[in-house]
Write a protein that holds these residues in place. Structure first.
Motif, PDB file in Angstrom:
ATOM      1  N   THR A 184      23.238 -28.324  83.104  1.00 46.92           N
ATOM      2  CA  THR A 184      22.491 -29.140  84.050  1.00 46.92           C
ATOM      3  C   THR A 184      22.647 -30.611  83.694  1.00 46.92           C
ATOM      4  O   THR A 184      22.566 -30.981  82.525  1.00 46.92           O
ATOM      5  CB  THR A 184      20.998 -28.760  84.003  1.00 46.92           C
ATOM      6  N   LYS A 185      22.857 -31.435  84.713  1.00 51.96           N
ATOM      7  CA  LYS A 185      23.012 -32.875  84.488  1.00 51.96           C
ATOM      8  C   LYS A 185      21.705 -33.492  84.012  1.00 51.96           C
ATOM      9  O   LYS A 185      20.626 -32.993  84.308  1.00 51.96           O
ATOM     10  CB  LYS A 185      23.431 -33.569  85.781  1.00 51.96           C
ATOM     11  N   ARG A 186      21.836 -34.575  83.277  1.00 51.08           N
ATOM     12  CA  ARG A 186      20.689 -35.363  82.852  1.00 51.08           C
ATOM     13  C   ARG A 186      21.101 -36.819  82.867  1.00 51.08           C
ATOM     14  O   ARG A 186      22.290 -37.134  82.861  1.00 51.08           O
ATOM     15  CB  ARG A 186      20.210 -34.960  81.464  1.00 51.08           C
ATOM     16  N   LEU A 187      20.140 -37.710  82.894  1.00 54.58           N
ATOM     17  CA  LEU A 187      20.443 -39.135  82.834  1.00 54.58           C
ATOM     18  C   LEU A 187      20.959 -39.473  81.442  1.00 54.58           C
ATOM     19  O   LEU A 187      20.454 -38.953  80.435  1.00 54.58           O
ATOM     20  CB  LEU A 187      19.192 -39.959  83.133  1.00 54.58           C
ATOM     21  N   GLU A 188      21.959 -40.324  81.383  1.00 58.34           N
ATOM     22  CA  GLU A 188      22.540 -40.754  80.105  1.00 58.34           C
ATOM     23  C   GLU A 188      21.449 -41.312  79.203  1.00 58.34           C
ATOM     24  O   GLU A 188      20.632 -42.115  79.628  1.00 58.34           O
ATOM     25  CB  GLU A 188      23.612 -41.822  80.365  1.00 58.34           C
ATOM     26  N   GLY A 189      21.405 -40.859  77.975  1.00 64.64           N
ATOM     27  CA  GLY A 189      20.448 -41.367  77.009  1.00 64.64           C
ATOM     28  C   GLY A 189      19.091 -40.688  77.028  1.00 64.64           C
ATOM     29  O   GLY A 189      18.236 -40.995  76.200  1.00 64.64           O
ATOM     30  N   THR A 190      18.854 -39.768  77.961  1.00 67.36           N
ATOM     31  CA  THR A 190      17.557 -39.084  77.993  1.00 67.36           C
ATOM     32  C   THR A 190      17.628 -37.800  77.176  1.00 67.36           C
ATOM     33  O   THR A 190      18.697 -37.253  76.919  1.00 67.36           O
ATOM     34  CB  THR A 190      17.116 -38.740  79.434  1.00 67.36           C
ATOM     35  N   ALA A 191      16.471 -37.324  76.784  1.00 65.66           N
ATOM     36  CA  ALA A 191      16.377 -36.094  76.002  1.00 65.66           C
ATOM     37  C   ALA A 191      16.618 -34.884  76.903  1.00 65.66           C
ATOM     38  O   ALA A 191      16.637 -34.988  78.132  1.00 65.66           O
ATOM     39  CB  ALA A 191      14.998 -36.012  75.362  1.00 65.66           C
ATOM     40  N   LEU A 192      16.802 -33.739  76.270  1.00 68.72           N
ATOM     41  CA  LEU A 192      16.991 -32.485  76.994  1.00 68.72           C
ATOM     42  C   LEU A 192      15.658 -31.764  77.149  1.00 68.72           C
ATOM     43  O   LEU A 192      14.794 -31.834  76.273  1.00 68.72           O
ATOM     44  CB  LEU A 192      17.939 -31.558  76.217  1.00 68.72           C
ATOM     45  N   SER A 193      15.506 -31.055  78.243  1.00 69.40           N
ATOM     46  CA  SER A 193      14.320 -30.225  78.433  1.00 69.40           C
ATOM     47  C   SER A 193      14.516 -28.909  77.677  1.00 69.40           C
ATOM     48  O   SER A 193      15.615 -28.611  77.187  1.00 69.40           O
ATOM     49  CB  SER A 193      14.122 -29.929  79.921  1.00 69.40           C
ATOM     50  N   TYR A 194      13.467 -28.120  77.620  1.00 68.69           N
ATOM     51  CA  TYR A 194      13.578 -26.801  76.970  1.00 68.69           C
ATOM     52  C   TYR A 194      14.622 -25.947  77.689  1.00 68.69           C
ATOM     53  O   TYR A 194      15.428 -25.280  77.041  1.00 68.69           O
ATOM     54  CB  TYR A 194      12.210 -26.100  76.975  1.00 68.69           C
ATOM     55  N   LEU A 195      14.631 -25.979  79.019  1.00 68.98           N
ATOM     56  CA  LEU A 195      15.609 -25.197  79.767  1.00 68.98           C
ATOM     57  C   LEU A 195      17.037 -25.646  79.461  1.00 68.98           C
ATOM     58  O   LEU A 195      17.952 -24.821  79.329  1.00 68.98           O
ATOM     59  CB  LEU A 195      15.329 -25.282  81.269  1.00 68.98           C
ATOM     60  N   GLN A 196      17.243 -26.953  79.340  1.00 71.51           N
ATOM     61  CA  GLN A 196      18.569 -27.456  78.994  1.00 71.51           C
ATOM     62  C   GLN A 196      18.945 -27.076  77.564  1.00 71.51           C
ATOM     63  O   GLN A 196      20.106 -26.781  77.281  1.00 71.51           O
ATOM     64  CB  GLN A 196      18.630 -28.974  79.184  1.00 71.51           C
ATOM     65  N   LEU A 197      17.979 -27.060  76.674  1.00 69.35           N
ATOM     66  CA  LEU A 197      18.217 -26.619  75.302  1.00 69.35           C
ATOM     67  C   LEU A 197      18.714 -25.172  75.301  1.00 69.35           C
ATOM     68  O   LEU A 197      19.679 -24.836  74.607  1.00 69.35           O
ATOM     69  CB  LEU A 197      16.925 -26.745  74.491  1.00 69.35           C
ATOM     70  N   ILE A 198      18.070 -24.327  76.086  1.00 69.70           N
ATOM     71  CA  ILE A 198      18.488 -22.918  76.191  1.00 69.70           C
ATOM     72  C   ILE A 198      19.896 -22.830  76.774  1.00 69.70           C
ATOM     73  O   ILE A 198      20.722 -22.044  76.307  1.00 69.70           O
ATOM     74  CB  ILE A 198      17.479 -22.116  77.044  1.00 69.70           C
TER      75      ILE A 198
END
Length: 119
Positions: free
Chosen positions: A50-64
């Motif tokens: 899943t895309k995220r904004l550059e420099g932002t942290a990952l969510s739990y779902l993105q971690l999985i």
């Protein structure tokens, strides 16, 4: 404003950016560059995370997601297969998967292929 149902609140918490890319990479046993590569649109392909904004942290779902993609890669599944599976699932099942509890599918890896299997 109407109260938020507890299941909605719980789901919203899964999307809060809280994990550094370096931590996610360490948990998954890959480099931070690999995680960044998986999130970028590649020539002729789609991102596998899943895309995220550059420099932002990952969510739990993105971690999985990072952990799952890492495990698939260690099992020999090619990125193009992961991309195709992700694209198929998002186009054909979209939000329906996210709205159901428990998840209506499990995923089997057979050789270098990924198969969604209804449960």
């Amino acid at each position: 404003m109407p109260p938020i149902a507890s299941s909605e609140l719980w789901r919203n918490c899964l999307r809060i950016p809280a994990y550094r890319v370096s931590d996610a990479a360490r948990y998954a046993g890959v480099s931070t560059q690999t995680v960044s590569y998986w999130q970028k649109l590649r020539r002729g392909g789609a991102p596998v995370l899943t895309k995220r904004l550059e420099g932002t942290a990952l969510s739990y779902l993105q971690l999985i997601e990072v952990g799952v993609v890492s495990a698939m890669r260690r099992s020999g599944v090619k990125l193009r297969i992961i991309e195709a599976t992700r694209k198929y699932l998002s186009e054909n099942m979209g939000e329906e998967i996210a709205k159901r509890e428990p998840a209506p599918f499990i995923y089997q890896v057979k050789g270098s292929r990924i198969w969604p299997v209804k449960i």
